[in-house]
Enzyme design. Structure first.
Site, PDB file in Angstrom:
ATOM      1  N   GLU A 188      -3.391   7.610  -4.065  1.00  0.00           N
ATOM      2  CA  GLU A 188      -3.440   6.366  -3.298  1.00  0.00           C
ATOM      3  C   GLU A 188      -3.322   5.196  -4.266  1.00  0.00           C
ATOM      4  O   GLU A 188      -4.130   5.059  -5.183  1.00  0.00           O
ATOM      5  CB  GLU A 188      -4.739   6.265  -2.504  1.00  0.00           C
ATOM      6  CG  GLU A 188      -4.789   5.013  -1.618  1.00  0.00           C
ATOM      7  CD  GLU A 188      -6.072   4.925  -0.811  1.00  0.00           C
ATOM      8  OE1 GLU A 188      -5.987   4.886   0.428  1.00  0.00           O
ATOM      9  OE2 GLU A 188      -7.158   4.898  -1.424  1.00  0.00           O
TER      10      GLU A 188
ATOM     11  N   TYR B 252       0.859  -1.190   0.000  1.00  0.00           N
ATOM     12  CA  TYR B 252       0.000   0.000   0.000  1.00  0.00           C
ATOM     13  C   TYR B 252       0.887   1.229   0.000  1.00  0.00           C
ATOM     14  O   TYR B 252       1.904   1.282   0.697  1.00  0.00           O
ATOM     15  CB  TYR B 252      -0.898   0.029   1.241  1.00  0.00           C
ATOM     16  CG  TYR B 252      -1.649   1.339   1.401  1.00  0.00           C
ATOM     17  CD1 TYR B 252      -2.909   1.512   0.839  1.00  0.00           C
ATOM     18  CD2 TYR B 252      -1.084   2.410   2.090  1.00  0.00           C
ATOM     19  CE1 TYR B 252      -3.595   2.710   0.961  1.00  0.00           C
ATOM     20  CE2 TYR B 252      -1.762   3.617   2.217  1.00  0.00           C
ATOM     21  CZ  TYR B 252      -3.004   3.757   1.649  1.00  0.00           C
ATOM     22  OH  TYR B 252      -3.670   4.950   1.757  1.00  0.00           O
TER      23      TYR B 252
END
Length: 397
Positions: A206, A118
């Protein structure tokens, strides 16, 4: 301004970030042609079909599927396009899917295992610095990781005077447990990602997941990107990416009229001049036992036309049971605002079916109250903040 995955990936690729390649399709036939083109260009045998909506959690809602042949590509694309996709980040009604991204399969076998990470770039408002947040737990909800295993989330703050330094990119790669070619690839990825964030005037990048492939390439498999609205005047190429179908229809209409409007889930509509006063008014409604239905700043011009436009926008929300008008007359006199409210009310006729509370304070406030009281209209007037709050409470009960 939120972007679709494919648009975010276009920006990333323009700054040298490796991405999972894909082609947008608007119907099953286009999806099949896109799959054929991807196979010719990349050699991929399988294809990932991804719904393109402004919401996360698409996979959980059935908006991301793997197709192992062209027949499945056509079937899956046909099922996804036109569906109302419901995810943890949409309303109960979901969002209608107008297009899909047909992407290459990047989870191919090789010399090493694939790994998912991530990574995001955001502004840390507490320190006033950009921050890279990253974790070894890619492909999962970062909120869940933060709650259950916070030690697996790392952050790296960037000094605005120096930008991202080489040792910081290497530190990120090291904390992700990478070595060799994958380590070098990750440092390049992080550097390019941060450059894309800064030079596109984004408020958030993101990537979940960032993938280490079986041959140690590092790439963005997904991309959730928000561009700072205030910078669009100098990023016109990104302004053209705006998809109004994905935005709240009332907010889009209000924006076209020059009104600062945000839709909320309450029962009391707000019409205010000034963002600070609007926030205080929302608190006032809450303290009076109501819930604000919107944030609406009409700005410094509160004439009859603008007031009427604001009333019509507020009343598009069927949940509104009352409207509180709270205007501070500084530059614009209260008596002029009061006359504007009376004129707008008369112009709208029977369109207004909910109580209206008008609180005008500032220049000529007492004269404005007399104008409202003598108008013969079903409008409640107030001068003091608490007085307006008491009337809101009374009409709601």
């Amino acid at each position: 301004m939120n972007l679709h995955e494919y648009q975010g990936k276009e920006i990333l690729a323009s700054f040298g970030v490796r991405i999972q390649r894909g082609i947008v399709a608007h119907n099953p036939k286009e999806a099949v042609e896109a799959a054929k083109q991807l196979t010719a260009e990349t050699g991929t045998g399988w294809h990932v079909i991804k719904a393109q909506v402004h919401a996360g959690g698409r996979g959980k809602g059935g908006g991301v599927k793997l197709a192992k042949n062209l027949k499945e590509v056509e079937e899956i694309a046909g099922n996804i396009i036109g569906m109302n996709l419901i995810t943890p980040q949409t309303s109960a009604a979901g969002k209608k899917v107008h297009q899909v991204l047909v992407a290459e399969d990047v989870y191919y076998p090789g010399d090493s295992e694939t790994k998912e990470f991530y990574m995001s770039v955001v502004l840390n408002r507490g320190t006033g610095r950009n921050m890279i947040m990253y974790s070894t737990e890619g492909g999962m909800d970062i909120e869940e990781v933060a709650e259950s295993t916070p030690e697996l989330i790392f952050t790296e703050e960037i000094d605005p005077s120096t930008g991202l330094l080489g040792f910081q990119a290497r530190k990120i790669a090291f904390n992700l447990g990478l070595s060799g070619t994958a380590f070098k690839e990750m440092t390049k990825f992080v550097t390019a990602l941060y450059k894309a964030y800064v030079e596109s005037d984004s408020s958030m990048f993101e990537i979940n997941p960032v993938l280490k492939t079986s041959d140690d390439k590092i790439m963005a498999v997904d991309a959730k990107v928000s561009i700072d609205d205030n910078a669009l005047y100098r990023r016109k190429q990104y302004a053209e990416m705006r998809d109004l179908r994905e935005e709240n229809a009332i907010e889009v209409e209000a924006g076209a009229l020059g009104l600062n409007y945000v839709d909320l889930d309450g029962n009391v509509g707000c019409m205010v001049n000034g963002a600070g006063l609007a926030m205080a008014t929302m608190d006032l409604i809450k303290m009076a036992g109501g819930e604000p239905a919107n944030f609406l700043d009409v700005g410094g011009t509160a004439d009859a036309k603008r007031v009427e436009e604001a009333f019509r926008i507020i009343l598009k929300d069927e949940g509104v049971k009352a409207i509180l008008v709270n205007i501070f007359g500084g530059i614009v006199r209260c008596d002029r605002v009061a006359n504007g409210i009376v004129e707008a009310y008369k112009n709208m006729g029977d369109a207004i079916k909910v109580p209206i509370i008008v609180r005008l304070q500032g220049t000529n406030a007492e004269i404005a109250k007399e104008i409202i009281d003598n108008s013969g209209l079903a409008v409640h007037s107030a001068v003091q903040f608490q007085e307006a709050a008491d009337i809101v409470k009374e009409v709601l009960s």
